[in-house]
Motif scaffolding. Structure first.
Motif, PDB file in Angstrom:
ATOM      1  N   ALA A  81      25.418  38.548  42.993  1.00  0.00           N
ATOM      2  CA  ALA A  81      26.367  37.516  42.609  1.00  0.00           C
ATOM      3  C   ALA A  81      26.186  37.323  41.111  1.00  0.00           C
ATOM      4  O   ALA A  81      25.065  37.197  40.645  1.00  0.00           O
ATOM      5  N   SER A  82      27.285  37.325  40.373  1.00  0.00           N
ATOM      6  CA  SER A  82      27.152  37.218  38.918  1.00  0.00           C
ATOM      7  C   SER A  82      28.154  36.236  38.335  1.00  0.00           C
ATOM      8  O   SER A  82      29.284  36.119  38.820  1.00  0.00           O
ATOM      9  N   ALA A  83      27.739  35.579  37.264  1.00  0.00           N
ATOM     10  CA  ALA A  83      28.676  34.770  36.485  1.00  0.00           C
ATOM     11  C   ALA A  83      29.770  35.688  35.926  1.00  0.00           C
ATOM     12  O   ALA A  83      29.533  36.870  35.707  1.00  0.00           O
ATOM     13  N   GLY A  84      30.943  35.147  35.721  1.00  0.00           N
ATOM     14  CA  GLY A  84      32.042  35.909  35.134  1.00  0.00           C
ATOM     15  C   GLY A  84      33.049  36.366  36.170  1.00  0.00           C
ATOM     16  O   GLY A  84      32.822  36.247  37.373  1.00  0.00           O
ATOM     17  N   VAL A  85      34.186  36.856  35.684  1.00  0.00           N
ATOM     18  CA  VAL A  85      35.183  37.457  36.573  1.00  0.00           C
ATOM     19  C   VAL A  85      34.731  38.891  36.819  1.00  0.00           C
ATOM     20  O   VAL A  85      34.450  39.631  35.878  1.00  0.00           O
ATOM     21  N   ILE A  86      34.635  39.267  38.090  1.00  0.00           N
ATOM     22  CA  ILE A  86      34.059  40.564  38.455  1.00  0.00           C
ATOM     23  C   ILE A  86      35.120  41.477  39.060  1.00  0.00           C
ATOM     24  O   ILE A  86      35.854  41.067  39.965  1.00  0.00           O
ATOM     25  N   ASP A  87      35.214  42.705  38.557  1.00  0.00           N
ATOM     26  CA  ASP A  87      36.022  43.729  39.228  1.00  0.00           C
ATOM     27  C   ASP A  87      35.161  44.272  40.368  1.00  0.00           C
ATOM     28  O   ASP A  87      34.232  45.044  40.148  1.00  0.00           O
ATOM     29  N   ARG A  88      35.473  43.830  41.592  1.00  0.00           N
ATOM     30  CA  ARG A  88      34.619  44.179  42.727  1.00  0.00           C
ATOM     31  C   ARG A  88      34.660  45.658  43.062  1.00  0.00           C
ATOM     32  O   ARG A  88      33.723  46.205  43.627  1.00  0.00           O
ATOM     33  N   ALA A  89      35.777  46.332  42.717  1.00  0.00           N
ATOM     34  CA  ALA A  89      35.904  47.753  43.035  1.00  0.00           C
ATOM     35  C   ALA A  89      34.906  48.579  42.225  1.00  0.00           C
ATOM     36  O   ALA A  89      34.351  49.566  42.723  1.00  0.00           O
ATOM     37  N   THR A  90      34.657  48.185  40.980  1.00  0.00           N
ATOM     38  CA  THR A  90      33.753  48.960  40.121  1.00  0.00           C
ATOM     39  C   THR A  90      32.424  48.264  39.873  1.00  0.00           C
ATOM     40  O   THR A  90      31.506  48.866  39.308  1.00  0.00           O
ATOM     41  N   GLY A  91      32.316  46.999  40.255  1.00  0.00           N
ATOM     42  CA  GLY A  91      31.078  46.252  39.992  1.00  0.00           C
ATOM     43  C   GLY A  91      30.899  45.898  38.522  1.00  0.00           C
ATOM     44  O   GLY A  91      29.786  45.694  38.057  1.00  0.00           O
ATOM     45  N   THR A  92      32.023  45.817  37.801  1.00  0.00           N
ATOM     46  CA  THR A  92      31.969  45.556  36.358  1.00  0.00           C
ATOM     47  C   THR A  92      32.398  44.120  36.049  1.00  0.00           C
ATOM     48  O   THR A  92      33.277  43.573  36.700  1.00  0.00           O
ATOM     49  N   VAL A  93      31.756  43.542  35.023  1.00  0.00           N
ATOM     50  CA  VAL A  93      32.123  42.202  34.573  1.00  0.00           C
ATOM     51  C   VAL A  93      33.369  42.314  33.697  1.00  0.00           C
ATOM     52  O   VAL A  93      33.344  42.965  32.662  1.00  0.00           O
ATOM     53  N   VAL A  94      34.466  41.697  34.145  1.00  0.00           N
ATOM     54  CA  VAL A  94      35.730  41.791  33.408  1.00  0.00           C
ATOM     55  C   VAL A  94      35.744  40.807  32.245  1.00  0.00           C
ATOM     56  O   VAL A  94      36.125  41.146  31.127  1.00  0.00           O
ATOM     57  N   SER A  95      35.336  39.571  32.509  1.00  0.00           N
ATOM     58  CA  SER A  95      35.278  38.582  31.441  1.00  0.00           C
ATOM     59  C   SER A  95      34.210  37.556  31.776  1.00  0.00           C
ATOM     60  O   SER A  95      33.842  37.386  32.939  1.00  0.00           O
ATOM     61  N   ALA A  96      33.707  36.916  30.736  1.00  0.00           N
ATOM     62  CA  ALA A  96      32.691  35.876  30.919  1.00  0.00           C
ATOM     63  C   ALA A  96      32.892  34.836  29.837  1.00  0.00           C
ATOM     64  O   ALA A  96      33.487  35.114  28.799  1.00  0.00           O
ATOM     65  N   THR A  97      32.398  33.630  30.099  1.00  0.00           N
ATOM     66  CA  THR A  97      32.588  32.556  29.114  1.00  0.00           C
ATOM     67  C   THR A  97      31.547  32.693  28.004  1.00  0.00           C
ATOM     68  O   THR A  97      30.667  33.545  28.050  1.00  0.00           O
ATOM     69  N   ASP A  98      31.648  31.784  27.040  1.00  0.00           N
ATOM     70  CA  ASP A  98      30.737  31.782  25.891  1.00  0.00           C
ATOM     71  C   ASP A  98      29.289  31.534  26.297  1.00  0.00           C
ATOM     72  O   ASP A  98      28.372  31.738  25.505  1.00  0.00           O
ATOM     73  N   LEU A  99      29.079  31.069  27.543  1.00  0.00           N
ATOM     74  CA  LEU A  99      27.717  30.828  28.003  1.00  0.00           C
ATOM     75  C   LEU A  99      26.930  32.131  28.105  1.00  0.00           C
ATOM     76  O   LEU A  99      25.711  32.140  28.040  1.00  0.00           O
ATOM     77  N   MET A 100      27.643  33.267  28.278  1.00  0.00           N
ATOM     78  CA  MET A 100      26.978  34.562  28.383  1.00  0.00           C
ATOM     79  C   MET A 100      27.637  35.562  27.426  1.00  0.00           C
ATOM     80  O   MET A 100      28.388  36.437  27.850  1.00  0.00           O
ATOM     81  N   PRO A 101      27.305  35.474  26.145  1.00  0.00           N
ATOM     82  CA  PRO A 101      27.932  36.358  25.163  1.00  0.00           C
ATOM     83  C   PRO A 101      27.589  37.827  25.426  1.00  0.00           C
ATOM     84  O   PRO A 101      26.435  38.154  25.705  1.00  0.00           O
ATOM     85  N   ARG A 169      43.413  39.748  40.798  1.00  0.00           N
ATOM     86  CA  ARG A 169      42.641  39.825  39.546  1.00  0.00           C
ATOM     87  C   ARG A 169      41.257  39.199  39.706  1.00  0.00           C
ATOM     88  O   ARG A 169      40.571  38.940  38.723  1.00  0.00           O
ATOM     89  N   ASN A 170      40.859  38.938  40.951  1.00  0.00           N
ATOM     90  CA  ASN A 170      39.567  38.309  41.265  1.00  0.00           C
ATOM     91  C   ASN A 170      39.414  36.943  40.594  1.00  0.00           C
ATOM     92  O   ASN A 170      38.313  36.490  40.318  1.00  0.00           O
ATOM     93  N   LEU A 171      40.536  36.285  40.340  1.00  0.00           N
ATOM     94  CA  LEU A 171      40.530  35.009  39.620  1.00  0.00           C
ATOM     95  C   LEU A 171      40.621  33.794  40.555  1.00  0.00           C
ATOM     96  O   LEU A 171      40.327  32.667  40.143  1.00  0.00           O
ATOM     97  N   ALA A 172      41.001  34.017  41.797  1.00  0.00           N
ATOM     98  CA  ALA A 172      41.311  32.894  42.699  1.00  0.00           C
ATOM     99  C   ALA A 172      40.132  31.937  42.827  1.00  0.00           C
ATOM    100  O   ALA A 172      38.969  32.344  42.820  1.00  0.00           O
ATOM    101  N   GLY A 173      40.439  30.642  42.922  1.00  0.00           N
ATOM    102  CA  GLY A 173      39.407  29.629  43.138  1.00  0.00           C
ATOM    103  C   GLY A 173      38.936  28.931  41.878  1.00  0.00           C
ATOM    104  O   GLY A 173      37.997  28.154  41.932  1.00  0.00           O
TER     105      GLY A 173
END
Ligand SMILES: [Zn+2]
Length: 324
Positions: A81-101, A169-173
């Motif tokens: 489980a990771s902070a940020g918007v996650i592309d679940r198909a590739t396991g990649t972090v798509v975007s994250a807030t300034d809390l995790m530069p 876009r894994n954005l829901a919620g």
């Protein structure tokens, strides 16, 4: 379970998994077995996110290897489980807030799979948190719920017919990014103005307090809470107004989603009645009659929720893949 030499997909789905929760403050890891609501061999490390994405991944991998060593024996996979918007198909972090530069763009899933030699699944931490609470915690036995995690920011997840709604876009919620009049004039972490998060999250309530002439010496939600607990009227008023606004936003969302329960977790859910009572009242002001009685309850799993949820996601996702 089938023989050790050639485990069947079903056998793997039943097997133990290494679980991780990567947040802005700390990284937690452990080992879970599907269907069992416990996390074993738990260990944590500070994230120290300012070091950038590559350093955070390195710390996560070190912790994962350490826990895997302690646990011994084979693992069917790793679920994070990771902070940020996650592309679940590739396991990649798509975007994250300034809390995790520098966290955006991190190929977390591939790094975990390579380091541990097992399949890796990654999903957003609040989506995982919601799944954990739905399977084993406050939402156990329910199939439809709205989960809001109110801490540094406000995250959320919609569980519909037993499944987390991810969206294309894994954005829901993103409960924190709905509009509310109390947020007008406050810049949100997403770059917009007038969302609920910048006034009703743990940091938001401090901002609200200070914007009304509150003491500039109060730096975080915990300090403000100590003031409120001691009876400071302005501190209590900030919590009360933030709670009421969030309650109204949740009432509006309930009108759209028709949940069986609303589960609240995160640090603010541990605040006293000066937050909860206005929250419930705000909810009832906006909620339509059929959802007015929906219970607003506190999550019960705490830090185990995202770990257990990540496990549930990996196990269920793998089963789905196998039956397709
Ligand atoms: Zn926003």
């Amino acid at each position: 379970m089938s023989g050790a030499a050639e485990p069947s997909p079903e056998g793997e789905a039943e097997g133990r998994r290494l679980v991780l929760d990567i947040g802005g403050t700390k990284i937690a890891a452990g080992v879970c077995t599907p269907g069992q609501p416990s996390v074993r061999h738990r260990a944590t490390r500070p994230t120290r996110p300012r070091r950038g994405g590559a350093a955070v991944v390195e710390t996560a991998l070190e912790l994962a290897r350490e826990v895997a060593r302690k646990a011994g024996g084979p693992l069917a996979g790793v679920a994070a489980a990771s902070a940020g918007v996650i592309d679940r198909a590739t396991g990649t972090v798509v975007s994250a807030t300034d809390l995790m530069p520098g966290w955006a763009g991190t190929a977390l899933g591939p790094a975990l799979a390579e380091a541990l030699g097992v399949p890796a699944f990654v999903l957003n931490d609040v989506h995982a948190h919601a799944l954990g609470e739905m399977r084993f915690g406050a939402g156990a036995g329910l199939r439809n719920a709205l989960v809001a995690a109110v801490g540094t920011g406000i995250g959320g997840a919609i569980v519909a017919e037993g499944k987390v709604l991810f969206g294309p876009r894994n954005l829901a919620g993103h409960v924190g990014h709905v509009g509310h009049r109390l947020g007008e004039g406050f810049a949100c972490s997403c770059g917009r103005d007038g969302h609920i998060e910048p006034v009703a999250s743990g940091t938001g309530v401090v901002r609200l307090y200070r914007s009304r002439g509150g003491s500039p010496d109060v730096n975080d939600g915990a300090e403000l809470r100590r003031l409120a607990d001691r009876g400071d009227v302005e501190a209590q008023r900030a919590f009360s107004d933030a709670g009421a606004a969030l309650g109204e936003a949740l009432g509006s969302l309930a009108n759209c989603l028709d949940p069986e329960a609303i589960v609240l977790s995160g640090s603010l859910s541990g605040v006293g009645e000066y937050w909860w009572a206005p929250l419930r009242a705000g909810y009832r002001r906006q909620a339509m009659d059929p959802v007015r009685g929906v219970p607003l309850v506190r999550g019960t799993l705490g830090g185990d929720a995202p770990l257990l949820g990540a496990l549930a996601y990996a196990a269920e996702f793998q089963e789905e893949e196998c039956t397709r």
